[in-house]
Design an enzyme around this catalytic site. Structure first.
Site, short mmCIF file in Angstrom:
data_model
loop_
_atom_site.label_atom_id
_atom_site.label_comp_id
_atom_site.label_asym_id
_atom_site.label_seq_id
_atom_site.Cartn_x
_atom_site.Cartn_y
_atom_site.Cartn_z
N CYS A 1 0.89 -1.39 -0.03
CA CYS A 1 0.11 0.07 -0.11
C CYS A 1 1.06 1.24 -0.18
O CYS A 1 1.39 1.42 -1.05
CB CYS A 1 -0.85 -0.08 0.91
SG CYS A 1 -2.38 1.02 0.75
N HIS B 1 -3.88 -5.09 0.14
CA HIS B 1 -2.97 -5.57 1.39
C HIS B 1 -3.05 -7.04 1.60
O HIS B 1 -4.06 -7.72 1.98
CB HIS B 1 -3.67 -5.18 2.67
CG HIS B 1 -3.64 -3.56 3.03
ND1 HIS B 1 -2.72 -3.01 4.02
CD2 HIS B 1 -4.24 -2.67 2.48
CE1 HIS B 1 -2.64 -1.85 3.83
NE2 HIS B 1 -3.75 -1.34 3.13
N GLU C 1 -1.61 -9.31 3.34
CA GLU C 1 -1.47 -9.76 4.76
C GLU C 1 -2.77 -10.04 5.26
O GLU C 1 -2.89 -10.94 5.88
CB GLU C 1 -0.68 -8.90 5.51
CG GLU C 1 -1.30 -7.52 5.97
CD GLU C 1 -1.31 -6.43 5.02
OE1 GLU C 1 -1.09 -6.85 3.88
OE2 GLU C 1 -1.58 -5.12 5.41
#
Ligand code: GLN
Length: 537
Positions: A384, A510, A512
């Protein structure tokens, strides 16, 4: 509604005891026995959602597929259960009041005085039951944020008390998580704080069915008996929760203490077979017996509080276990990085991840870090804001566009390589107005991303306002920074990669947030793999 079973998890004595991990571990064991389970969290603060909270206040803001900005515990739920959560899984006091006030203005209450009881508690309860009413779940676990006795959690606790009578006793269960402190001077575990917190629950009309006791030492039989006697719970419902080496041990610790069995018996549910947890055990054994080791720098501005990057830290653990590689994360404050200090800070690392974030603080340090790893062939992963900084760095130092910037940080820049989309320019409110949630992305064949995902269309979650400025795309690609992931509808650039570099990948989304124990994220796996290879070279 009656066929769905409800488990409420409350906390006492202190916060930060890990209610989310206990709830997730229990959910994991029940799912491993074949039950359909979801977990939801009710938070007592007045913010409508944690999206507007500073990470220092509340840790990372976790984003779901449907674009809800939620508490980081939802991340644990997804990681432990390998299922998706949504807006309905996280409700705050602010949202409850907002709903009630909206209804009041609409005239829904027909002239009645609107009060905490019954109107607020009714609204809380209808949110308790919402996921259960879909028919998709056998068991709904509800975590009540905060501690019993806090003024702000009172309406939630009162709603839990009332829920027992809506649901029927055999469909309702309360687990109270508490702390048994060890007094070193007296060489004793102390039960008094737990007795008091259970008393507080009893004053609110709730008798906990099961006590889960956090402790640094095993609970001896006499302490268990004392807790059972004073807190009015069955002896076998006093569950010990020892401090664990990793949070991923907790499902097995809870299994050993038979928490799942107690829950099933009390809810009058069939025990079915013992939980299938072999894969989980394999994950743990790989995690604990690594054959490789890498050192990665995590460059961010909230590094004093690792909870701010919770999902990234966990994603390294999942992917590391898959590769039997121990990933040591070195937290590096981006504010400390300058042209002079960057070499000392980064040269011994096997790779660098530049973290997401907002605002100006620490930006120049992130750019210095990226320049260093780009020029020195050190594997790089930017997420990001980390990806946006990589684009700025490339524009400044490779394309020679002096002062290139994101307009988030320099509104008047000559070269707005990262800029607001037209539809974002009109927005004035902060809450819930970013590009949020899951979007499709098409991958270019033969890119690192394609090789990692082994798919040409993926879906990943977003939380940002600014975007790669396509006016600069041609120029960037010609110089070697390729857009390898594109949103098929908006044509926004979602992934950039550098040619002729061992690993240089930046994602606008994102990754993750979608990494779980049972399915580690492909980009984290490929990044760690690149670090292992880089180390060998
Ligand atoms: N601040 C940047 C934006 O709003 C990046 C956000 C992030 O890293 N999550 O676009």
């Amino acid at each position: 509604m009656a066929s769905t079973k409800y488990i409420f998890v409350t906390g006492g004595v202190t916060s930060s005891l890990g209610k989310g991990i206990i709830a997730a571990s229990l959910g994991n064991l029940l799912m491993a026995r074949g039950y359909r389970v979801t977990i939801q969290k009710f938070d007592p603060y007045i913010n409508i959602d944690p999206g507007t909270l500073n990470p220092y206040e509340h840790g990372e803001c976790y984003v779901t597929d449907d674009g809800a900005e939620t508490d980081l515990d939802l991340g644990h739920y997804e990681r432990f259960l390998n299922v998706r959560t949504s807006q309905a899984n996280n409700v705050t006091t602010g949202r409850i009041y907002n709903n009630v006030i909206t209804k009041e203005r609409r005239g829904d209450y027909l002239g009645k005085t609107v009060q905490v009881i019954p109107h607020i508690t009714d609204e809380i309860k209808s949110n308790f039951y919402r996921l259960g009413e879909t028919g998709d779940y056998d068991i709904v676990i509800t975590e009540i944020g905060g501690c019993v006795g806090d003024i702000e959690s009172l309406p939630f606790i009162e709603a839990v008390r009332q829920a027992k009578w809506d649901l029927g006793e055999s469909n309702f269960l309360v687990i109270h998580l508490t702390l048994i402190p060890y007094l070193a001077a007296a060489k004793e575990l102390k039960t008094k704080p737990t007795q008091h917190s259970v008393k507080q629950l009893l004053e609110a009309g709730i008798q906990p069915d099961i006590l889960v006791c956090r402790s640094e030492k095993p609970l001896p039989a006499d302490i268990r008996r004392k807790l059972s006697l004073f807190c009015n719970v069955q002896l076998n419902s006093v569950i010990e929760a020892l401090d664990a080496e990793t949070i991923y041990d907790v499902p097995l610790l809870m299994r050993k203490e038979k928490l799942d069995e107690r829950v099933l018996t009390k809810l009058k549910l069939a025990h079915k077979e013992p939980p299938h947890i072999d894969e989980w055990r394999t994950f743990l054994s790989r995690l604990k017996n690594p054959t490789n080791e890498v050192n990665v720098g995590l460059v961010g501005k909230y590094v004093e509080l690792p909870d701010a990057y919770k999902s990234i830290a966990e994603a390294f653990i999942h992917a590391g276990s898959q590769l039997e590689c121990k990933v040591n994360v070195h937290w590096i404050s981006s504010e400390t990085l300058t042209e002079k200090s960057v070499k000392r800070a980064l040269s011994d690392l096997d790779g660098v991840l530049v973290a997401p974030g907002f605002g100006e603080r620490g930006i120049e340090g992130k750019i210095e870090a990226i320049r260093y790893v780009r020029e020195n062939n050190i594997p790089f992963f930017g997420i990001c804001l980390g990806m946006q900084c990589a684009v700025v760095e490339f524009a400044r130092h490779v394309l020679g566009l002096a002062n290139a910037a994101s307009t988030e940080l320099n509104k008047g820049t000559e070269h707005p390589v990262i800029d607001l989309m037209e539809d974002q320019k009109k927005i004035t409110d902060y809450g819930g107005t970013m590009r949020l949630g899951a979007y499709e992305c098409e991958l270019k064949k033969s890119s690192k991303a394609f090789n990692a995902y082994k798919a040409s269309t993926i879906e990943e979650r977003h939380r940002h306002r600014y975007e790669f400025n396509n006016k600069y795309l041609k120029q960037m690609e010609k110089a070697g920074l390729k857009a390898t992931g594109i949103n098929p509808k908006s044509k926004l650039v979602e992934i950039v990669e550098l040619d002729n570099h061992p690993y240089f990948v930046g994602t606008q989304f994102h990754p993750e947030l979608k990494s779980t124990v049972m399915s580690p994220h492909p980009l984290f796996v490929s990044f760690i793999d690149a670090m292992i290879k880089n180390k060998k070279n």
